[in-house]
Design a protein around this motif. Sequence first.
Motif, PDB file in Angstrom:
ATOM      1  N   VAL A 217       1.283   3.209  -0.869  1.00  0.00           N
ATOM      2  CA  VAL A 217       2.533   3.965  -0.960  1.00  0.00           C
ATOM      3  C   VAL A 217       3.719   3.017  -1.131  1.00  0.00           C
ATOM      4  O   VAL A 217       4.624   3.260  -1.939  1.00  0.00           O
ATOM      5  CB  VAL A 217       2.721   4.848   0.291  1.00  0.00           C
ATOM      6  CG1 VAL A 217       4.124   5.449   0.314  1.00  0.00           C
ATOM      7  CG2 VAL A 217       1.672   5.954   0.323  1.00  0.00           C
ATOM      8  N   GLN A 220       3.862   1.789  -4.671  1.00  0.00           N
ATOM      9  CA  GLN A 220       4.307   2.818  -5.607  1.00  0.00           C
ATOM     10  C   GLN A 220       5.816   3.008  -5.526  1.00  0.00           C
ATOM     11  O   GLN A 220       6.496   3.186  -6.541  1.00  0.00           O
ATOM     12  CB  GLN A 220       3.603   4.135  -5.310  1.00  0.00           C
ATOM     13  CG  GLN A 220       2.100   4.115  -5.623  1.00  0.00           C
ATOM     14  CD  GLN A 220       1.391   5.355  -5.132  1.00  0.00           C
ATOM     15  OE1 GLN A 220       2.020   6.297  -4.657  1.00  0.00           O
ATOM     16  NE2 GLN A 220       0.061   5.381  -5.260  1.00  0.00           N
ATOM     17  N   ASN A 221       6.343   2.936  -4.294  1.00  0.00           N
ATOM     18  CA  ASN A 221       7.777   3.121  -4.124  1.00  0.00           C
ATOM     19  C   ASN A 221       8.554   1.846  -4.439  1.00  0.00           C
ATOM     20  O   ASN A 221       9.764   1.898  -4.670  1.00  0.00           O
ATOM     21  CB  ASN A 221       8.079   3.539  -2.695  1.00  0.00           C
ATOM     22  CG  ASN A 221       7.540   4.925  -2.369  1.00  0.00           C
ATOM     23  OD1 ASN A 221       7.358   5.745  -3.263  1.00  0.00           O
ATOM     24  ND2 ASN A 221       7.261   5.170  -1.102  1.00  0.00           N
ATOM     25  N   ASP A 222       7.816   0.712  -4.390  1.00  0.00           N
ATOM     26  CA  ASP A 222       8.431  -0.580  -4.670  1.00  0.00           C
ATOM     27  C   ASP A 222       9.692  -0.791  -3.846  1.00  0.00           C
ATOM     28  O   ASP A 222      10.738  -1.224  -4.335  1.00  0.00           O
ATOM     29  CB  ASP A 222       8.786  -0.709  -6.154  1.00  0.00           C
ATOM     30  CG  ASP A 222       9.112  -2.154  -6.540  1.00  0.00           C
ATOM     31  OD1 ASP A 222       9.878  -2.346  -7.495  1.00  0.00           O
ATOM     32  OD2 ASP A 222       8.592  -3.079  -5.875  1.00  0.00           O
ATOM     33  N   ASP A 223       9.571  -0.485  -2.526  1.00  0.00           N
ATOM     34  CA  ASP A 223      10.738  -0.611  -1.665  1.00  0.00           C
ATOM     35  C   ASP A 223      10.737  -1.878  -0.853  1.00  0.00           C
ATOM     36  O   ASP A 223      11.632  -2.090  -0.013  1.00  0.00           O
ATOM     37  CB  ASP A 223      10.814   0.582  -0.703  1.00  0.00           C
ATOM     38  CG  ASP A 223       9.549   0.704   0.147  1.00  0.00           C
ATOM     39  OD1 ASP A 223       8.677  -0.179   0.050  1.00  0.00           O
ATOM     40  OD2 ASP A 223       9.454   1.665   0.920  1.00  0.00           O
TER      41      ASP A 223
END
Length: 226
Positions: A217, A220-223
Amino acid sequence: MTQMDSFLGKFFPDVIDGRKSAKVDAYCKYDNQWLTAFTSSLWIAGALSSLVASRVTRRVGRQAIMLIGGVLFLAGSVVNAAAVNIAMLIIGRMLLGFGLGFTLQAAPVYLSETAPARWRGAFTSAYNAFVVVGILSATVTNYFTNHIPGWGWRVSLGLAAVPGAATVLGAFFVSDTPISLVMRGQHERARAALQRVRGDDADVEAEFKDIVRAVDVARQNDDGAF
């Protein structure tokens, strides 16, 4: 350290002379630029290393960064204790700063990623408490070593090798965190590391799946959460 007469007399005699003629608070006479460079070099190096520490930690792992930080800290303490000129003092302080920057970034992350969920807050709070204890210990060390004539400052600076050596030795005997290993695609090592920290009898499969899912996750969010 910067108030020890033996230390100031060897490297910064102008400060000693300034204090003797001071008509105001003695601290106003600590205006030597080299002394300022010695004091600030640790914090500058620590700030610079902290800017890249998180990115490097994600690439090589938490354990490796703690090992590198401990080695740098150990090397810095040795250079400072053996210093014969101001250049060695500043180089040693910069090594200490780089060691602090890396270790202070990786250690709390390591604790939070390996501690059981119910103990995570206690572990991270204890980490901050031990940092304060370390600062207090350094102050007490300076107080007692100041009574050693001539070379007490070398003892004070050299004793910084104790936490550095403890960090290096400790990093050798721990595995990297499961999250860090999953991030780098080493799933089997991650499962083994999780089993090691939870105990041989613990069922870690559900927790391991949660870790893999959380890493996916985050990617995917690349946070940058990890």
